[in-house]
Motif scaffolding. Structure first.
Motif, mmCIF file in Angstrom:
data_model
loop_
_atom_site.group_PDB
_atom_site.id
_atom_site.type_symbol
_atom_site.label_atom_id
_atom_site.label_comp_id
_atom_site.label_asym_id
_atom_site.label_seq_id
_atom_site.Cartn_x
_atom_site.Cartn_y
_atom_site.Cartn_z
ATOM 1 N N ALA A 1 0.834 -1.208 0.000
ATOM 2 C CA ALA A 1 0.000 0.000 0.000
ATOM 3 C C ALA A 1 0.868 1.258 0.000
ATOM 4 C CB ALA A 1 -0.910 -0.017 1.229
ATOM 5 N N GLN A 2 1.962 1.232 0.754
ATOM 6 C CA GLN A 2 2.847 2.397 0.820
ATOM 7 C C GLN A 2 3.478 2.693 -0.548
ATOM 8 O OE1 GLN A 2 5.476 1.311 4.143
ATOM 9 N NE2 GLN A 2 4.826 3.152 5.202
ATOM 10 N N VAL A 3 4.024 1.641 -1.188
ATOM 11 C CA VAL A 3 4.692 1.825 -2.488
ATOM 12 C C VAL A 3 3.675 2.200 -3.554
ATOM 13 C CG1 VAL A 3 6.138 0.722 -4.257
ATOM 14 C CG2 VAL A 3 6.566 0.239 -1.834
ATOM 15 N N LYS A 4 2.472 1.592 -3.504
ATOM 16 C CA LYS A 4 1.421 1.912 -4.478
ATOM 17 C C LYS A 4 0.982 3.375 -4.342
ATOM 18 C CE LYS A 4 -2.946 0.127 -6.307
ATOM 19 N NZ LYS A 4 -3.602 1.431 -6.508
ATOM 20 N N ALA A 5 0.905 3.865 -3.091
ATOM 21 C CA ALA A 5 0.513 5.261 -2.857
ATOM 22 C C ALA A 5 1.549 6.216 -3.463
ATOM 23 C CB ALA A 5 0.382 5.513 -1.352
ATOM 24 N N ILE A 6 2.830 5.844 -3.361
ATOM 25 C CA ILE A 6 3.892 6.675 -3.963
ATOM 26 C C ILE A 6 3.780 6.646 -5.482
ATOM 27 C CG2 ILE A 6 6.413 6.881 -4.284
ATOM 28 C CD1 ILE A 6 6.669 5.750 -1.374
ATOM 29 N N ALA B 1 10.474 -4.018 0.025
ATOM 30 C CA ALA B 1 10.196 -2.727 -0.604
ATOM 31 C C ALA B 1 10.724 -2.712 -2.030
ATOM 32 C CB ALA B 1 10.835 -1.601 0.204
ATOM 33 N N LEU B 2 11.868 -3.333 -2.254
ATOM 34 C CA LEU B 2 12.471 -3.415 -3.595
ATOM 35 C C LEU B 2 11.580 -4.218 -4.536
ATOM 36 C CD1 LEU B 2 15.000 -2.737 -5.267
ATOM 37 C CD2 LEU B 2 16.034 -4.840 -4.452
ATOM 38 N N HIS B 3 11.001 -5.295 -4.005
ATOM 39 C CA HIS B 3 10.098 -6.142 -4.811
ATOM 40 C C HIS B 3 8.903 -5.329 -5.304
ATOM 41 C CE1 HIS B 3 7.287 -9.316 -5.904
ATOM 42 N NE2 HIS B 3 6.432 -8.831 -5.005
ATOM 43 N N TYR B 4 8.295 -4.534 -4.387
ATOM 44 C CA TYR B 4 7.112 -3.757 -4.777
ATOM 45 C C TYR B 4 7.485 -2.570 -5.667
ATOM 46 C CZ TYR B 4 4.271 -6.577 -1.669
ATOM 47 O OH TYR B 4 3.618 -7.629 -1.094
ATOM 48 N N ALA B 5 8.692 -2.027 -5.500
ATOM 49 C CA ALA B 5 9.153 -0.953 -6.389
ATOM 50 C C ALA B 5 9.292 -1.482 -7.823
ATOM 51 C CB ALA B 5 10.493 -0.404 -5.903
#
Length: 489
Positions: free
Chosen positions: A219-224, A242-246
């Motif tokens: 959710a954090q990475v998607k919001a960015i 975090a790297l995976h979701y980026a």
């Protein structure tokens, strides 16, 4: 009962045992002049385009090969108190103008040498120093230098934007029309302020706990990503999750360990560094035309590039075969950038190659001849000190200095004020500096003469040297030389 031995009468009896005391012309003034002359002689051979290099090994055993006087003095760590005054004058020149430090040393050395002649023929110190006279905005930090080993100097280039010797963290290595979010915190899940204990009884609870952490990170990475940001720059570590979701949301990740680099990047792209991993608003995001991972030689670099030439910061990518060579070129670039800064404050220029100094010497000598009394000797010696500059240029170019100076005086007497030394000729020759395009900044010359003169006057005004006994206490360990390996890196 111990026998009390009285001290010799005079100034010495007022000081602690072990203190040293020198006074008078022979002990104090001439000693100080000699120390300053030795210092000026050291850097004099490095003056001008044909100056010799000095090999300096500092207290950390780091090697410097350079003809830049500021670097030589900084690494030498001069201890003599009078010579330190001349060094301080050159440091002031470095701070005020950024160039011309060697001029200060050579000129101050010449002034003191000629003042010594006056003192030896019987003039008092006060008579010897009677003649000595008591705009735009440009940030030097806007020009960055990135040194990359390999190729040659001719392969160096200028880029509008910033270059970092880093690799990207994720799979995305190139972004066009980049919208940049900058974080000064690690790119990781938020950690609570207080410690807590979670009691997990079943495997299902464990799965749900891990799933909740993953969902929160997603959710954090998607919001960015939803704000339009496609490049994230972080000042801390990057967590694997975090790297995976980026990578999932096609966000390019760059990690900068230096907070200075982070600040400069913010200035370049117009971003605001955020302290927490929150979605940035439009005003907090930066922008540049492209961010890409590139390879220069065998070094991976991340390039933040502006296509237009109106960016706040530019980077000079220096190439060279050795680190020492690139260090010296970086110092030359620094001098050039400082010269540009000086020109934004005052656009006036004066002819170089010793032309200004000879004209000053000629005019000050003429003024001295009109002055009555003993001060005319000081005025003429002050004028003669200006000859040290063209003399040093001639000697470093391998031509006869006396012949060159007599030719310069002859030409200047005819009214050709812009004529200076031709260092490219194999025989003693002169040419018009204005036509050759060899010019010095007016402010650089002004401050150099002022600071050198003030330093020389300060040294001459000293008639006593009083050195207290060094403080006691344990001495630093000398057994292990390289006790701090990090400093040698």
């Amino acid at each position: 009962m111990a026998l009390h031995v009285p001290k010799a009468p005079g100034f010495a009896q007022m000081l602690k045992e072990g203190a040293k005391h020198f006074s008078g012309l022979e002990e104090a003034v001439y000693r100080n002049i000699q120390a300053c002359k030795e210092l000026a002689q050291t850097t004099r051979t490095a003056y001008g385009p044909n100056g010799m290099n000095k090999m300096v090994i500092n207290h950390l055993e780091k090697l410097f090969v350079t003809n830049d006087a500021a670097t030589i003095l900084r690494e030498l760590e001069v201890q003599h108190p009078a010579a330190k005054m001349i060094v301080m004058a050159s440091h002031m020149q470095e701070q005020e103008v950024g160039d011309g430090t060697n001029f200060v040393l050579v000129f101050a050395g010449a002034l003191l040498e000629l003042a010594e002649e006056l003192l030896r023929i019987g003039l008092s110190v006060s008579e010897a120093i009677s003649i000595f006279p008591d705009s735009g905005h440009f940030n030097v930090d806007n020009i960055r230098v990135c040194k990359i080993l390999g190729s040659g100097i001719s392969s160096s280039s200028v880029l509008h934007g910033m270059v970092f010797k880093k690799e990207t963290e994720g799979d995305v290595t190139s972004v066009k029309d980049a919208k940049i979010a900058v974080y000064s915190c690690p790119f990781d899940g938020m950690i609570t302020e207080t410690k807590g204990t979670v009691l997990i009884k079943t495997a299902e609870e464990l799965m749900n706990f891990s799933k909740g952490e993953e969902n929160l990170m997603d959710a954090q990475v998607k919001a960015i990503a939803d704000t339009g940001a496609n490049v994230v720059v972080t000042g801390g570590k990057v967590a694997d999750m975090a790297l995976h979701y980026a990578n999932k949301y096609n966000i390019m990740l760059v990690r900068l360990n230096s907070k200075w680099d982070l600040r400069r990047l913010c200035k370049t792209v117009g971003a605001t560094a955020l302290p927490r991993l929150t979605p940035p608003v439009l005003e907090e995001m930066g922008h540049c035309d492209s961010v890409c991972l590139s390879e220069v030689g065998d070094t991976q670099v991340v390039v933040f590039k502006h296509e237009k030439e109106d960016g706040a910061i530019s980077t000079i990518v220096l190439r060279g075969s050795t680190d020492n060579l690139m260090d010296d070129i970086e110092r030359a670039v620094d001098d050039a950038v400082n010269t540009f800064k000086v020109l934004t404050r005052d656009k006036r220029l004066v002819p170089g190659g010793g032309a200004t100094e000879i004209e000053l010497a000629k005019q000050i000598t003429s003024y001295g001849e009109t002055c009555p009394g003993l001060e005319q000797y000081a005025i003429k010696k002050f004028a003669e000190a200006f000859e040290a500059i063209p003399r040093a240029l001639a000697e470093n170019s391998g031509v006869k200095a006396n012949e060159v100076i007599s030719k310069l005086y002859a030409v200047h007497q005819e009214g050709n004020k812009n004529v200076g030394l031709d260092i490219e000729a194999e025989v003693p020759a002169v040419k018009d500096m204005l036509e050759a395009g060899i010019l010095d900044t007016y402010l650089g010359k002004y401050w150099a003469i002022k600071l050198a003169t003030n330093a020389a006057v300060t040294v001459l005004r000293v008639d006593q040297i009083i050195m207290a006994k060094p403080a006691g206490g344990p001495k630093p360990p000398s057994g292990k030389k390289d006790w701090d390996d990090d400093q040698n890196d």
